[in-house]
Design an enzyme around this catalytic site. Structure first.
Site, mmCIF file in Angstrom:
data_model
loop_
_atom_site.group_PDB
_atom_site.id
_atom_site.type_symbol
_atom_site.label_atom_id
_atom_site.label_comp_id
_atom_site.label_asym_id
_atom_site.label_seq_id
_atom_site.Cartn_x
_atom_site.Cartn_y
_atom_site.Cartn_z
ATOM 1 N N GLU A 32 43.797 40.244 78.807
ATOM 2 C CA GLU A 32 44.533 41.022 78.365
ATOM 3 C C GLU A 32 44.253 40.039 76.837
ATOM 4 O OE1 GLU A 32 48.680 40.096 79.481
ATOM 5 O OE2 GLU A 32 48.638 40.814 81.493
ATOM 6 N N ASP B 150 41.164 22.455 88.142
ATOM 7 C CA ASP B 150 40.546 21.572 88.952
ATOM 8 C C ASP B 150 41.313 22.132 90.761
ATOM 9 O OD1 ASP B 150 40.279 18.708 89.716
ATOM 10 O OD2 ASP B 150 42.407 19.142 90.155
#
Length: 617
Positions: free
Chosen positions: A322, A252
């Site tokens: 990751e 956002d």
């Protein structure tokens, strides 16, 4: 006499001639595409779920996570690749959950963390990925950090997490600068001096102190993203949800976290959808359709699109890398020109950025061609897909927006006393616009209910409104409640089947009965079945990872947008007269009825405000 029939989808009567010559000539490629999308998000169709308005599982009138889970088969049947869930975190709900009090928990209004885990598992079991909303520009004023900041003295580590400043004027009685809130009114609120601060009320004996910044509502204080503690906290929030198995984050106000040094005054204004009306006319001479595709949709000023935001997203990119599964970051960034927006999706930053320039382009052929080409050109420069969108929870639904007398207008909501959209025309144009969008290479977002053709609710009583934009503008703006009405699932049920009690947190218009999912499912030519057919065809023809070249016969047309994507021609007629197609043309999908003769060598006429997908030969 040749008989002319009007058919819902054209496929029943527009049968191709087996060895028809190539009826469409195309120019040089505008976009070559990846061939095969190496990552799922490059060509995905992603469906936005606004949780409080999607489906109510417990009967309290507010949608929730179990309600969403109960409707996953609807999304699987529709054929979407992923869902984006608007905020469901703990929140006082001052801004419909975009005021987050706890980023690691589910608000009881929506269920529990166990409910989220079940939703995620059930979505993944259906092959649907899940993106969750992240709100990093600001927190709720009820967040533990902000409460600690109020309890602490000026200059403390607790206050350094937010943007607290001394006021201007002899006694600090003026805000630190002249910035205005996007929801209306000042972007600063003053608190009392010293520990145990609270907003100044003017009560006798009160000692005013510092001011805090809130680009949105006063209950949404902005975080200070220069603070390493803030950055570390949000990286841990990312890991919390990634460990649960989410497939990505919609971010956002992705362009708003870093403010210009010194927080300088600004002589402009900001708004949810800022700028001038999108214009029509020739793309080379009309100032409303510049070559960079700008429509005035960008938020500008020293509080937006500062270069420092990119450091944040490079760090987040490393976190997501990751994890396996091509997790994605999606930017809600109202940024123009498109070359500036493309910086958010460079290879080491975010993966998608909503194309609001496309959303705000007028229903006119030349500007649409311009913004499509400019979007693809800008994103190709950085190796990113273009992410198309027409509606979301912050804008008037495109089924109503395109039905306005001026379909380039971008009002922040529509009142009953405003000029009303033409419901029939708006839906016809909305279906055509959606089919044009879904025929473009890249990723597309759908907003819940658009597959049903839902219009804006334009007659909401003021006493039921909840959007802070309505209140902070003293009712000058209707706000966003009209696009957030609960979904109609069953035409004959109380609350149109939204939940078991028939209650709905916002009232539904009576017209929603004819848009309910159950009266459209299985009905040839319905909006729902048109979307289903389009998504299935898009996947089968691999349009999301495809190419784009303009059809030369219509390249300068004032009425037609026509492009070739792989072996499919996408043709949208925005003019007032039907477009006659070459004989033998095979129609794959049509947004509305087309006219087809019954001759042995059929000819198709595409009516006004209709888009068709054709087999290119």
């Amino acid at each position: 006499m040749t008989r002319i029939d009007s058919t819902p989808t054209a496929t029943a009567t527009a049968t191709a001639t087996a060895d028809a010559p190539a009826p469409f000539s195309t120019g040089a490629l505008v976009h070559t595409g990846p061939g095969e999308a190496p990552e799922w998000w490059r060509d995905a169709v992603i469906y936005q779920v606004y949780p409080r308005s999607f489906a109510d599982g417990d009967g309290d009138g507010v949608g929730d996570l179990p309600g969403i889970t109960s409707k996953l088969d609807h999304l699987a049947e529709l054929g979407v690749d992923a869902v984006w869930l608007s905020p469901f975190y703990r929140s006082p709900q001052k801004d419909a959950g975009y005021d987050v009090a706890d980023y690691r928990d589910v608000d009881p209004l929506f269920g529990t963390l166990a409910d989220f885990d079940e939703l995620l598992a059930q979505a993944h079991a259906r092959g649907i990925r899940v993106i969750v909303d992240l709100v990093p520009n600001h927190t709720s004023d009820q967040h533990a950090w902000f409460q600690a900041a109020l309890a602490a003295p000026e200059g403390s580590a607790e206050r350094a997490r937010y943007v607290f400043r001394e006021g201007e004027g002899e006694h600090g009685e003026l805000p630190p600068n002249n910035w205005q809130s996007i929801f209306g009114g000042p972007a600063w609120t003053r608190v009392t001096a010293g520990p145990g601060a609270r907003p100044v009320t003017g009560a006798e004996g009160e000692t005013p102190g510092q001011w805090y910044l809130h680009l949105f509502d006063s209950t949404q204080p902005d975080l200070a993203w220069e603070n390493p503690e803030v950055r570390e906290e949000f990286e841990q929030v990312l890991r919390f949800w990634l460990d649960k198995g989410v497939d990505g984050f919609r971010v956002d106000v992705a362009h708003g976290m870093i403010k210009a040094d010194g927080l300088p005054d600004w002589d402009g204004t900001v708004s949810m959808v800022e700028g001038t009306e999108a214009a029509d006319g020739d793309e080379e001479t009309d100032p409303g359709a510049p070559e960079d595709g700008s429509t005035g949709a960008g938020n500008s000023g020293p509080m937006f699109d500062q270069d420092g935001v990119h450091e944040i997203y490079r760090a987040w990119h490393r976190v997501l890398a990751e994890y396996d599964g091509d997790r994605a970051l999606v930017a809600e960034a109202w940024v123009e020109p498109l070359s500036r927006l493309a910086r958010y999706v460079r290879p080491d930053e975010m993966h998608q950025a909503f194309n609001f320039s496309f959303l705000t382009t007028a229903w006119s052929a030349a500007p649409l061609r311009t913004v499509i080409a400019a979007s693809l050109r800008a994103n190709d420069e950085v190796g990113a897909p273009t992410t198309w969108v027409l509606s979301n929870h912050d804008v008037v639904r495109h089924a109503s927006r395109l039905g306005l007398a001026d379909p380039g207008l971008r009002p922040n909501g529509i009142f009953a006393h405003d000029a009303q959209p033409d419901e029939v025309l708006g839906l016809r144009r909305a279906r055509a616009a959606s089919l044009l969008m879904l025929g473009l290479p890249g990723s597309s977002y759908l907003y819940q209910g658009e597959e049903l053709g839902l219009p804006e609710h334009t007659a909401l009583p003021d006493d039921v409104r909840e959007d802070p934009a309505f209140f902070r503008t003293q009712g000058a703006e209707a706000g966003r409640d009209g696009c957030r009405i609960p979904i109609p699932w069953h035409a004959d049920a109380d609350g149109f089947g939204f939940g078991p009690s028939g209650r709905t947190w916002l009232p539904q218009p009576a017209s929603y009965a004819r848009y309910a999912a159950d009266v459209q499912r299985g009905v040839e030519g319905s909006t729902y079945e048109t979307y289903r057919t389009a998504l299935a065809t898009r996947r089968a023809e691999r349009l999301g990872s495809g190419t784009l070249a303009w059809v030369e016969d219509y390249a300068g047309s004032a009425d037609v947008v026509a492009l070739r994507n792989r072996d499919v021609v996408v043709l949208a007629n925005l003019g007032t007269e039907p477009v006659v197609l070459p004989r033998g043309t095979e129609v794959l999908v049509a947004s509305g009825p087309v006219l087809t003769d019954r001759s042995a060598d059929p000819q198709v006429r595409v009516p006004s405000d209709t888009t068709v997908w054709l087999r290119a030969r």
